[in-house]
Scaffold this active site. Sequence first.
Site, PDB file in Angstrom:
ATOM      1  N   GLY A  13      36.489  40.133  35.965  1.00  0.00           N
ATOM      2  CA  GLY A  13      35.558  41.223  35.672  1.00  0.00           C
ATOM      3  C   GLY A  13      34.755  41.761  36.840  1.00  0.00           C
ATOM      4  N   SER A  14      35.319  41.662  38.064  1.00  0.00           N
ATOM      5  CA  SER A  14      34.533  42.188  39.195  1.00  0.00           C
ATOM      6  C   SER A  14      34.446  43.714  39.145  1.00  0.00           C
ATOM      7  CB  SER A  14      35.095  41.702  40.530  1.00  0.00           C
ATOM      8  OG  SER A  14      36.345  42.291  40.814  1.00  0.00           O
ATOM      9  N   ASN A  15      35.513  44.377  38.698  1.00  0.00           N
ATOM     10  CA  ASN A  15      35.418  45.846  38.531  1.00  0.00           C
ATOM     11  C   ASN A  15      34.486  46.199  37.376  1.00  0.00           C
ATOM     12  OD1 ASN A  15      37.197  47.569  40.359  1.00  0.00           O
ATOM     13  ND2 ASN A  15      38.547  45.861  39.851  1.00  0.00           N
ATOM     14  N   LEU A  86      45.198  43.501  30.845  1.00  0.00           N
ATOM     15  CA  LEU A  86      46.620  43.204  31.063  1.00  0.00           C
ATOM     16  C   LEU A  86      47.546  43.620  29.930  1.00  0.00           C
ATOM     17  CD1 LEU A  86      46.431  39.759  32.890  1.00  0.00           C
ATOM     18  CD2 LEU A  86      46.811  42.028  33.847  1.00  0.00           C
ATOM     19  N   ASN A 103      42.545  53.859  34.134  1.00  0.00           N
ATOM     20  CA  ASN A 103      42.898  52.524  34.610  1.00  0.00           C
ATOM     21  C   ASN A 103      42.863  52.508  36.127  1.00  0.00           C
ATOM     22  OD1 ASN A 103      43.872  49.806  34.490  1.00  0.00           O
ATOM     23  ND2 ASN A 103      45.932  50.558  34.996  1.00  0.00           N
ATOM     24  N   HIS A 105      44.634  50.483  39.401  1.00  0.00           N
ATOM     25  CA  HIS A 105      45.766  49.625  39.755  1.00  0.00           C
ATOM     26  C   HIS A 105      45.756  49.425  41.274  1.00  0.00           C
ATOM     27  CE1 HIS A 105      49.744  47.856  39.171  1.00  0.00           C
ATOM     28  NE2 HIS A 105      50.052  48.422  40.321  1.00  0.00           N
ATOM     29  N   SER A 137      45.064  52.977  42.987  1.00  0.00           N
ATOM     30  CA  SER A 137      45.290  54.204  42.219  1.00  0.00           C
ATOM     31  C   SER A 137      44.437  54.164  40.963  1.00  0.00           C
ATOM     32  CB  SER A 137      46.760  54.334  41.796  1.00  0.00           C
ATOM     33  OG  SER A 137      47.608  54.267  42.927  1.00  0.00           O
ATOM     34  N   ASP A 146      51.214  52.113  33.773  1.00  0.00           N
ATOM     35  CA  ASP A 146      51.042  52.678  35.121  1.00  0.00           C
ATOM     36  C   ASP A 146      51.785  53.993  35.367  1.00  0.00           C
ATOM     37  OD1 ASP A 146      49.569  50.367  35.661  1.00  0.00           O
ATOM     38  OD2 ASP A 146      51.308  49.314  36.469  1.00  0.00           O
ATOM     39  N   GLU A 175      38.201  49.042  45.462  1.00  0.00           N
ATOM     40  CA  GLU A 175      38.180  49.300  44.011  1.00  0.00           C
ATOM     41  C   GLU A 175      36.740  49.404  43.528  1.00  0.00           C
ATOM     42  OE1 GLU A 175      40.815  47.068  41.445  1.00  0.00           O
ATOM     43  OE2 GLU A 175      41.847  46.250  43.178  1.00  0.00           O
TER      44      GLU A 175
END
Length: 190
Positions: A13-15, A86, A103, A105, A137, A146, A175
């Site tokens: 969960g860092s993003n 995921l 999303n 990636h 991306s 994706d 990111e």
Amino acid sequence: MMWRLAILASGRGSNAEAIMRYFREHARIRVAALLSNRSDAGALVIARRYGVPTLTFDRTMFYRSEAVLEYLRAQSIDYIALAGFLWRVPVHIVRAYRGRILNIHPSLLPSYGGKGMYGMRIHRAVIDGGEKYSGLSIHYVDEEYDTGKIIFQAKVPVYPDDTAERLAARILRFEHLCYPPVIEMVIESS
Ligand code: GRF
């Protein structure tokens, strides 16, 4: 008017944290829920720290019922950001939120994307492929993995002596920097 954003996350969960931090005091966008398919996801712990409501679900609930969609509607969610999520998003949610699910990636899509391309596998494949550049991306989510329209990409160098771990860490820093303002831009320009 407050836009309400939900985050879907499966892992550390860092993003998710970067997003919650960025929008904490935001005047028009609020992170209103964090949903996870894993009850042990670090993202859930972080969400609780930020006072963000959480929901966990299993495969049956996600794919064979509309319970998650109903929850999103009950929380008046306008946008969804996947952050290390995921599982493929079921068609009924993609349809209900078309153009409003994003999303991130960690590769330069369409390269090194698709089913099975996640985590360290991506970065190992990039290094094995002898690439000079990788990156990240941010794209809209459609029914496949994706393949949705790309909104933003950032290029990051791959160094000759790189390991997958070092490349992953270099991309992850970008990111955290890029994802929140891109989400903001998409929402604010809607
Ligand atoms: C990130 O590299 C993201 O791009 C990918 O999964 C990773 C999630 O990391 N989809 P975290 O859970 O946000 O720390």
